[in-house]
Design a protein around this motif. Sequence first.
Motif, mmCIF file in Angstrom:
data_model
loop_
_atom_site.group_PDB
_atom_site.id
_atom_site.type_symbol
_atom_site.label_atom_id
_atom_site.label_comp_id
_atom_site.label_asym_id
_atom_site.label_seq_id
_atom_site.Cartn_x
_atom_site.Cartn_y
_atom_site.Cartn_z
ATOM 1 N N VAL A 28 -29.429 -21.863 16.102
ATOM 2 C CA VAL A 28 -29.127 -22.372 14.768
ATOM 3 C C VAL A 28 -30.397 -22.447 13.925
ATOM 4 O O VAL A 28 -31.501 -22.524 14.459
ATOM 5 C CB VAL A 28 -28.471 -23.773 14.847
ATOM 6 N N ASP A 29 -30.208 -22.417 12.617
ATOM 7 C CA ASP A 29 -31.364 -22.597 11.731
ATOM 8 C C ASP A 29 -31.645 -24.088 11.580
ATOM 9 O O ASP A 29 -30.985 -24.923 12.200
ATOM 10 C CB ASP A 29 -31.151 -21.891 10.384
ATOM 11 N N ARG A 30 -32.609 -24.441 10.747
ATOM 12 C CA ARG A 30 -33.021 -25.850 10.639
ATOM 13 C C ARG A 30 -31.925 -26.749 10.074
ATOM 14 O O ARG A 30 -31.955 -27.958 10.254
ATOM 15 C CB ARG A 30 -34.302 -25.973 9.821
ATOM 16 N N ARG A 31 -30.933 -26.170 9.409
ATOM 17 C CA ARG A 31 -29.813 -26.953 8.882
ATOM 18 C C ARG A 31 -28.654 -27.037 9.869
ATOM 19 O O ARG A 31 -27.651 -27.671 9.600
ATOM 20 C CB ARG A 31 -29.321 -26.352 7.569
ATOM 21 N N GLY A 32 -28.792 -26.332 11.011
ATOM 22 C CA GLY A 32 -27.729 -26.344 12.009
ATOM 23 C C GLY A 32 -26.727 -25.220 11.847
ATOM 24 O O GLY A 32 -25.731 -25.162 12.566
ATOM 25 N N VAL A 33 -26.980 -24.303 10.906
ATOM 26 C CA VAL A 33 -26.071 -23.180 10.677
ATOM 27 C C VAL A 33 -26.224 -22.174 11.821
ATOM 28 O O VAL A 33 -27.347 -21.811 12.194
ATOM 29 C CB VAL A 33 -26.344 -22.514 9.316
ATOM 30 N N LEU A 34 -25.107 -21.754 12.365
ATOM 31 C CA LEU A 34 -25.093 -20.811 13.482
ATOM 32 C C LEU A 34 -25.684 -19.470 13.076
ATOM 33 O O LEU A 34 -25.278 -18.867 12.104
ATOM 34 C CB LEU A 34 -23.656 -20.615 13.974
ATOM 35 N N LEU A 35 -26.669 -19.006 13.859
ATOM 36 C CA LEU A 35 -27.269 -17.699 13.640
ATOM 37 C C LEU A 35 -26.741 -16.684 14.645
ATOM 38 O O LEU A 35 -26.475 -15.546 14.310
ATOM 39 C CB LEU A 35 -28.796 -17.776 13.753
ATOM 40 N N ARG A 36 -26.621 -17.115 15.908
ATOM 41 C CA ARG A 36 -26.131 -16.230 16.959
ATOM 42 C C ARG A 36 -25.784 -17.035 18.190
ATOM 43 O O ARG A 36 -26.180 -18.191 18.319
ATOM 44 C CB ARG A 36 -27.151 -15.159 17.300
ATOM 45 N N ALA A 37 -25.079 -16.399 19.097
ATOM 46 C CA ALA A 37 -24.725 -17.004 20.374
ATOM 47 C C ALA A 37 -25.337 -16.149 21.476
ATOM 48 O O ALA A 37 -25.392 -14.928 21.373
ATOM 49 C CB ALA A 37 -23.208 -17.061 20.540
ATOM 50 N N VAL A 38 -25.839 -16.799 22.516
ATOM 51 C CA VAL A 38 -26.403 -16.081 23.664
ATOM 52 C C VAL A 38 -25.735 -16.554 24.940
ATOM 53 O O VAL A 38 -25.387 -17.727 25.068
ATOM 54 C CB VAL A 38 -27.950 -16.245 23.769
ATOM 55 N N ALA B 19 -15.694 -17.823 26.016
ATOM 56 C CA ALA B 19 -16.114 -18.934 25.160
ATOM 57 C C ALA B 19 -16.523 -18.387 23.801
ATOM 58 O O ALA B 19 -16.979 -17.245 23.697
ATOM 59 C CB ALA B 19 -17.286 -19.678 25.797
ATOM 60 N N VAL B 20 -16.351 -19.218 22.772
ATOM 61 C CA VAL B 20 -16.778 -18.855 21.418
ATOM 62 C C VAL B 20 -17.429 -20.065 20.761
ATOM 63 O O VAL B 20 -17.089 -21.205 21.072
ATOM 64 C CB VAL B 20 -15.609 -18.361 20.523
ATOM 65 N N PRO B 21 -18.375 -19.820 19.846
ATOM 66 C CA PRO B 21 -18.970 -20.928 19.093
ATOM 67 C C PRO B 21 -17.921 -21.574 18.188
ATOM 68 O O PRO B 21 -16.971 -20.913 17.755
ATOM 69 C CB PRO B 21 -20.044 -20.261 18.238
ATOM 70 N N VAL B 22 -18.111 -22.844 17.917
ATOM 71 C CA VAL B 22 -17.258 -23.567 16.973
ATOM 72 C C VAL B 22 -18.157 -24.031 15.834
ATOM 73 O O VAL B 22 -19.235 -24.584 16.068
ATOM 74 C CB VAL B 22 -16.579 -24.776 17.655
ATOM 75 N N VAL B 23 -17.708 -23.776 14.603
ATOM 76 C CA VAL B 23 -18.484 -24.142 13.415
ATOM 77 C C VAL B 23 -17.652 -25.004 12.485
ATOM 78 O O VAL B 23 -16.427 -24.957 12.506
ATOM 79 C CB VAL B 23 -19.003 -22.893 12.658
ATOM 80 N N ASP B 24 -18.341 -25.794 11.646
ATOM 81 C CA ASP B 24 -17.633 -26.583 10.644
ATOM 82 C C ASP B 24 -17.468 -25.753 9.372
ATOM 83 O O ASP B 24 -17.823 -24.567 9.343
ATOM 84 C CB ASP B 24 -18.345 -27.924 10.394
ATOM 85 N N HIS B 25 -16.967 -26.367 8.314
ATOM 86 C CA HIS B 25 -16.707 -25.650 7.061
ATOM 87 C C HIS B 25 -17.964 -25.066 6.423
ATOM 88 O O HIS B 25 -17.884 -24.132 5.642
ATOM 89 C CB HIS B 25 -15.989 -26.576 6.074
ATOM 90 N N ALA B 26 -19.142 -25.600 6.762
ATOM 91 C CA ALA B 26 -20.402 -25.106 6.193
ATOM 92 C C ALA B 26 -21.102 -24.107 7.120
ATOM 93 O O ALA B 26 -22.214 -23.679 6.836
ATOM 94 C CB ALA B 26 -21.327 -26.282 5.900
ATOM 95 N N GLY B 27 -20.459 -23.737 8.227
ATOM 96 C CA GLY B 27 -21.066 -22.786 9.158
ATOM 97 C C GLY B 27 -22.012 -23.418 10.162
ATOM 98 O O GLY B 27 -22.676 -22.723 10.920
ATOM 99 N N ARG B 28 -22.093 -24.764 10.172
ATOM 100 C CA ARG B 28 -22.952 -25.456 11.134
ATOM 101 C C ARG B 28 -22.293 -25.480 12.506
ATOM 102 O O ARG B 28 -21.085 -25.700 12.625
ATOM 103 C CB ARG B 28 -23.242 -26.887 10.669
ATOM 104 N N ALA B 29 -23.091 -25.247 13.529
ATOM 105 C CA ALA B 29 -22.579 -25.234 14.902
ATOM 106 C C ALA B 29 -22.116 -26.629 15.301
ATOM 107 O O ALA B 29 -22.831 -27.609 15.128
ATOM 108 C CB ALA B 29 -23.663 -24.747 15.854
ATOM 109 N N VAL B 30 -20.904 -26.685 15.823
ATOM 110 C CA VAL B 30 -20.304 -27.940 16.274
ATOM 111 C C VAL B 30 -20.294 -27.985 17.801
ATOM 112 O O VAL B 30 -20.467 -29.029 18.404
ATOM 113 C CB VAL B 30 -18.864 -28.077 15.723
ATOM 114 N N GLY B 31 -20.076 -26.850 18.433
ATOM 115 C CA GLY B 31 -19.992 -26.790 19.888
ATOM 116 C C GLY B 31 -19.471 -25.449 20.345
ATOM 117 O O GLY B 31 -19.588 -24.449 19.639
ATOM 118 N N VAL B 32 -18.843 -25.454 21.529
ATOM 119 C CA VAL B 32 -18.329 -24.229 22.139
ATOM 120 C C VAL B 32 -16.898 -24.478 22.597
ATOM 121 O O VAL B 32 -16.606 -25.496 23.233
ATOM 122 C CB VAL B 32 -19.203 -23.804 23.341
#
Length: 144
Positions: free
Chosen positions: A131-141, A63-76
Amino acid sequence: MITLPARPHVAGTAEGLREALRSALRPAPQAAGSAPATPTVAASAEQMVEEAARGALGHGRAAVPVVDHAGRAVGVLRAADVAALHPAERAERLVGTVAVRDRELLAGPDDDVAALRRRPAVAAAGLGLVVDRRGVLLRAVEPA
């Protein structure tokens, strides 16, 4: 170091000692932002599934994280979901339409990582996302 009560009350001596030991041996919560992370290779929600399968999932990940154009986490994006698609569908569908989307996959950097890893949604998706407070992906665990 375990600190026991200096003078436990006579009426609750055994219970007091048990509770002191339990609390001394209980691991301290670890913030999700400081947890060891799975190297964060992410797929873009706007790319085709076939491209993500060759790229981000091509590293042998389940599995891998999915992000939008701004780096915000969308899902997996799960490899099993990609494998379930007909090859023609993989070439025509966007990653964002196949990704597992669930708010339970997300945690803030100050949240308890052990609690994140135990969430049923994280176990099902194969990853939890910090994610940070804006929803930007920081890491996956990975799940527990």
